[in-house]
Design a protein around this motif. Structure first.
Motif, PDB file in Angstrom:
ATOM      1  N   LYS A   1       0.519  -1.393  -0.020  1.00  0.00           N
ATOM      2  CA  LYS A   1       0.173  -0.200   0.300  1.00  0.00           C
ATOM      3  C   LYS A   1       0.957   1.325  -0.053  1.00  0.00           C
ATOM      4  CE  LYS A   1      -4.340  -1.828   2.710  1.00  0.00           C
ATOM      5  NZ  LYS A   1      -4.688  -1.476   3.819  1.00  0.00           N
ATOM      6  N   LEU A   2       2.174   0.716   0.671  1.00  0.00           N
ATOM      7  CA  LEU A   2       3.074   2.413   1.224  1.00  0.00           C
ATOM      8  C   LEU A   2       3.438   3.076  -0.641  1.00  0.00           C
ATOM      9  CD1 LEU A   2       4.100   4.298   2.742  1.00  0.00           C
ATOM     10  CD2 LEU A   2       6.206   2.463   2.758  1.00  0.00           C
ATOM     11  N   PHE A   3       4.284   1.680  -1.587  1.00  0.00           N
ATOM     12  CA  PHE A   3       4.507   1.759  -2.028  1.00  0.00           C
ATOM     13  C   PHE A   3       3.836   2.032  -3.505  1.00  0.00           C
ATOM     14  CE2 PHE A   3       8.060  -1.489  -0.987  1.00  0.00           C
ATOM     15  CZ  PHE A   3       8.458  -0.135   0.016  1.00  0.00           C
ATOM     16  N   LEU A   4       2.393   1.686  -3.265  1.00  0.00           N
ATOM     17  CA  LEU A   4       1.480   2.272  -4.163  1.00  0.00           C
ATOM     18  C   LEU A   4       0.866   3.121  -4.306  1.00  0.00           C
ATOM     19  CD1 LEU A   4      -0.724   1.457  -6.696  1.00  0.00           C
ATOM     20  CD2 LEU A   4      -2.560   1.589  -3.917  1.00  0.00           C
ATOM     21  N   ASN A   5       1.329   4.277  -2.922  1.00  0.00           N
ATOM     22  CA  ASN A   5       0.923   5.689  -3.053  1.00  0.00           C
ATOM     23  C   ASN A   5       2.272   6.562  -3.584  1.00  0.00           C
ATOM     24  OD1 ASN A   5      -2.024   5.266  -1.993  1.00  0.00           O
ATOM     25  ND2 ASN A   5      -0.611   4.804   0.367  1.00  0.00           N
ATOM     26  N   GLU A   6       2.992   6.078  -3.073  1.00  0.00           N
ATOM     27  CA  GLU A   6       4.515   6.269  -3.187  1.00  0.00           C
ATOM     28  C   GLU A   6       4.981   6.768  -4.594  1.00  0.00           C
ATOM     29  OE1 GLU A   6       8.328   4.462  -3.345  1.00  0.00           O
ATOM     30  OE2 GLU A   6       8.232   5.513  -0.991  1.00  0.00           O
ATOM     31  N   ALA A   7       3.737   5.269  -5.526  1.00  0.00           N
ATOM     32  CA  ALA A   7       4.185   5.555  -7.082  1.00  0.00           C
ATOM     33  C   ALA A   7       3.428   6.678  -7.551  1.00  0.00           C
ATOM     34  CB  ALA A   7       4.332   4.482  -7.395  1.00  0.00           C
ATOM     35  N   ASN A   8       2.484   6.052  -7.039  1.00  0.00           N
ATOM     36  CA  ASN A   8       0.798   7.022  -7.588  1.00  0.00           C
ATOM     37  C   ASN A   8       0.936   8.207  -7.661  1.00  0.00           C
ATOM     38  OD1 ASN A   8      -0.690   5.242  -9.068  1.00  0.00           O
ATOM     39  ND2 ASN A   8      -1.943   4.892  -6.683  1.00  0.00           N
ATOM     40  N   SER A   9       1.855   8.883  -6.121  1.00  0.00           N
ATOM     41  CA  SER A   9       2.032   9.780  -6.549  1.00  0.00           C
ATOM     42  C   SER A   9       3.360  11.247  -7.394  1.00  0.00           C
ATOM     43  CB  SER A   9       2.251  10.871  -5.367  1.00  0.00           C
ATOM     44  OG  SER A   9       3.179  12.033  -4.735  1.00  0.00           O
TER      45      SER A   9
ATOM     46  N   TRP B   1      10.586 -13.352  -2.580  1.00  0.00           N
ATOM     47  CA  TRP B   1      10.819 -11.821  -2.525  1.00  0.00           C
ATOM     48  C   TRP B   1      12.335 -11.895  -2.484  1.00  0.00           C
ATOM     49  CZ3 TRP B   1       8.172  -8.867  -5.269  1.00  0.00           C
ATOM     50  CH2 TRP B   1       7.162  -8.583  -5.189  1.00  0.00           C
ATOM     51  N   PRO B   2      12.902 -12.499  -2.950  1.00  0.00           N
ATOM     52  CA  PRO B   2      14.350 -12.237  -2.989  1.00  0.00           C
ATOM     53  C   PRO B   2      15.214 -11.296  -2.676  1.00  0.00           C
ATOM     54  CG  PRO B   2      14.089 -13.083  -4.682  1.00  0.00           C
ATOM     55  CD  PRO B   2      12.675 -13.013  -4.217  1.00  0.00           C
ATOM     56  N   GLY B   3      14.673 -10.199  -3.382  1.00  0.00           N
ATOM     57  CA  GLY B   3      15.057  -8.781  -3.094  1.00  0.00           C
ATOM     58  C   GLY B   3      14.894  -8.174  -2.183  1.00  0.00           C
ATOM     59  N   ASN B   4      13.926  -8.628  -1.338  1.00  0.00           N
ATOM     60  CA  ASN B   4      13.317  -8.427   0.214  1.00  0.00           C
ATOM     61  C   ASN B   4      12.966  -7.112  -0.726  1.00  0.00           C
ATOM     62  OD1 ASN B   4      14.352  -9.823   2.390  1.00  0.00           O
ATOM     63  ND2 ASN B   4      16.422  -9.349   1.028  1.00  0.00           N
TER      64      ASN B   4
ATOM     65  N   ARG C   1       9.123  -2.556  -4.271  1.00  0.00           N
ATOM     66  CA  ARG C   1       8.822  -1.581  -4.085  1.00  0.00           C
ATOM     67  C   ARG C   1       9.506  -1.482  -5.958  1.00  0.00           C
ATOM     68  NH1 ARG C   1      11.997   3.183  -4.642  1.00  0.00           N
ATOM     69  NH2 ARG C   1      11.154   5.384  -4.094  1.00  0.00           N
ATOM     70  N   SER C   2      10.150  -2.648  -6.238  1.00  0.00           N
ATOM     71  CA  SER C   2      10.309  -2.095  -7.642  1.00  0.00           C
ATOM     72  C   SER C   2       9.533  -2.625  -8.305  1.00  0.00           C
ATOM     73  CB  SER C   2      11.333  -2.728  -8.268  1.00  0.00           C
ATOM     74  OG  SER C   2      12.931  -2.362  -7.740  1.00  0.00           O
ATOM     75  N   ALA C   3       9.055  -3.736  -7.668  1.00  0.00           N
ATOM     76  CA  ALA C   3       7.244  -4.528  -8.459  1.00  0.00           C
ATOM     77  C   ALA C   3       6.360  -3.282  -8.708  1.00  0.00           C
ATOM     78  CB  ALA C   3       7.462  -5.887  -8.086  1.00  0.00           C
ATOM     79  N   ILE C   4       6.026  -2.819  -7.848  1.00  0.00           N
ATOM     80  CA  ILE C   4       4.841  -1.861  -7.523  1.00  0.00           C
ATOM     81  C   ILE C   4       5.146  -0.932  -8.438  1.00  0.00           C
ATOM     82  CG2 ILE C   4       3.164  -0.436  -5.904  1.00  0.00           C
ATOM     83  CD1 ILE C   4       4.149  -2.722  -4.009  1.00  0.00           C
ATOM     84  N   ARG C   5       6.590  -0.506  -8.763  1.00  0.00           N
ATOM     85  CA  ARG C   5       6.861   0.685  -9.517  1.00  0.00           C
ATOM     86  C   ARG C   5       6.099   0.323 -10.753  1.00  0.00           C
ATOM     87  NH1 ARG C   5       8.948   5.323  -7.890  1.00  0.00           N
ATOM     88  NH2 ARG C   5      10.942   5.596  -9.488  1.00  0.00           N
ATOM     89  N   ARG C   6       6.877  -0.846 -10.705  1.00  0.00           N
ATOM     90  CA  ARG C   6       6.872  -1.291 -12.510  1.00  0.00           C
ATOM     91  C   ARG C   6       4.823  -0.741 -12.921  1.00  0.00           C
ATOM     92  NH1 ARG C   6      10.107  -4.683 -12.332  1.00  0.00           N
ATOM     93  NH2 ARG C   6       8.447  -6.093 -11.613  1.00  0.00           N
ATOM     94  N   ALA C   7       4.416  -1.676 -11.859  1.00  0.00           N
ATOM     95  CA  ALA C   7       3.424  -2.372 -12.436  1.00  0.00           C
ATOM     96  C   ALA C   7       2.207  -0.803 -12.480  1.00  0.00           C
ATOM     97  CB  ALA C   7       2.541  -3.036 -11.014  1.00  0.00           C
TER      98      ALA C   7
END
Length: 461
Positions: free
Chosen positions: A327-335, A357-360, A365-371
């Motif tokens: 949720k946090l990264f979704l809001n961050e990426a939207n903004s 999540w091998p990259g933790n 964060r990268s996956a959600i930003r890309r999406a």
């Protein structure tokens, strides 16, 4: 009424009474003391904001009283009251930490104006402190990392060590947030107004390491055309963060140990030692004890750094934080990307919870930003992953499993039906688990066990 508390200290009881009553008429909360000893006792009980302190008192004079007040460490503004012609004493007192001074005899308006000026400064300081605390509250680690039991343990250890000067080792896989923890330790330490210098030990060529860490003088080697300050010196009275410290070669580990032991450093090409008062925080994605056993890391340096250790868990080991961070990264990426993705499908939620999540956190964060960049209204598994992750109800190929026996097919069908029924019940009851259990005809413990088994935290996100 003012929220400023004042203590008047004067062995002349008439003067003490007069000043106290004048300030009370101005709306201040005022107390009095007729000696330095009595004043210190009252400060111990309840530290005032302002102390009006007479310099000339028997037994414990104003100098000693002022020194003791400063040793309390509380933010108390001291106004010195001194006789006319003794201005040098007042200047000396201000060098010792007094805020202002009044020359006796003073007129009432002058005294009130001096106190008002001091009180205004204190009120501004309190407002700034409140604002700072509010901003820090918004940036609390719980608001950035999550609230799982594993994360709470990390934050508890951080809170224990941050106010000290102890060296800290932070261990955890890549992407778990080691630098975030190091910066937070610095911010919550007494050194927070000084420099925080972060050094990626794996990004410096071995030939440049000494000059980068210790600095150099002009002419120290070919190409040294001027003086350069190294990382240790740049940290000043602050914090030096050595990220991925296992990348340092053994020869430099020895020199680092000597600097930490002697608390001084010399620039290359100079015989002059520079005293250091820094805190060192080291981080590694490899277990340092194992690196010591392998001979890749000096044992004496390990024990010098290892006054306190914080282990950061993998994201897969703190599942409760996955949806919070999503949720946090979704809001961050939207903004940041100026998009309007509204959330995640149930399938995406389940996929995120089952993914390794091998990259933790960094990978999440990268996956959600890309999406979000591709701007789907609702993010589905295919927007997050190139290949859909395996779940408990899918086989190794991510489809319907390798087994086609009636027993396995029935089991998968039952599990799917249970998941759908639980999610529907949670939607109907708006997340009330007790009511959902009642609607499903099962007890709360059974529902809780199934929620954990199927990794159902919310029906939708």
């Amino acid at each position: 009424m003012s929220n400023i508390n004042i203590l008047v200290v004067d062995d002349n009881k008439d003067m003490c009474w007069l000043v106290s009553n004048l300030l009370k008429e101005e709306g201040y909360s005022v107390d009095g003391a007729d000696s330095g000893k009595a004043a210190l006792e009252k400060i111990r009980q309840s530290a005032p904001d302002v102390v009006l302190l007479d310099l000339r008192m028997p037994k414990m004079n104003g100098w000693e009283t002022l020194e003791n007040i400063k040793n309390f460490g509380a933010p108390i503004s001291v106004i010195i009251m001194t006789s006319y012609g003794d201005v040098k004493s007042a200047v000396r007192a201000m060098k010792m930490g007094a805020y202002d001074f009044l020359k006796k005899p003073f007129n009432n308006d002058e005294m009130i104006l001096t106190v008002k000026r001091t009180a205004d400064n204190i009120s501004l300081r309190k407002e700034m402190q409140a604002l700072k605390q509010k901003l820090e509250g918004e940036q609390r680690l719980e608001n950035i990392m999550g609230t799982s039991p594993e994360t709470k343990k990390v934050i508890h250890k951080l809170d224990q060590v941050a106010p000290t000067n102890m060296s800290v080792i932070i261990q955890g896989e890549t992407g778990t947030g080691k630098e975030l923890i190091a910066r937070t330790i610095h911010k919550r330490s007494p050194r927070n107004e000084n420099n925080f210098i972060a050094v990626d030990c794996g990004a410096i060529p071995e030939t440049l390491m000494e000059s980068e860490f210790f600095g150099y003088e002009k002419g120290a080697f070919t190409g040294a055309e001027g003086r350069r300050v190294g990382y240790f010196e740049s940290a000043g009275d602050g914090t030096l963060f050595l990220d991925e410290i296992t990348n340092l070669p053994l020869f430099l580990q020895g020199k680092l140990l000597r600097v930490l032991q002697e608390r001084e450093v010399s620039r290359l090409g100079s015989h002059k030692s520079i005293k250091l008062d820094i805190r060192v925080i080291a981080a590694s994605n490899k277990p340092l004890e194992q690196e010591v056993k392998k001979g890749n890391f000096r044992e004496d340096l390990y024990y010098r750094l290892n006054e306190f250790t914080i282990f950061l868990p993998r994201l897969k080991d703190r599942e409760e934080d996955v949806l919070f961070l999503a949720k946090l990264f979704l809001n961050e990426a939207n903004s940041e990307l100026q998009k309007e993705s509204s959330g995640f499908t149930r399938e995406a939620v389940r996929a995120m919870l089952y993914h390794e999540w091998p990259g933790n956190v960094r990978e999440l964060r990268s996956a959600i930003r890309r999406a979000v960049l591709f701007n789907p209204e609702m993010i589905a598994p295919e927007h997050l992953f190139d290949e859909q992750p395996q779940t408990e109800s899918s086989g190794k190929d991510g489809a319907q499993g390798d087994s086609f026996s009636l027993r396995d097919i029935a089991k998968r069908t039952l599990e799917k039906a249970e998941v759908e029924a639980i999610e529907k019940a949670l939607r109907i009851t708006r997340g009330n688990k007790s009511k959902a259990a009642e609607l499903l005809g099962i007890d709360y413990k059974t529902l809780f066990r199934k929620l954990k088994r199927y990794k159902i935290f919310e029906p939708t996100l």
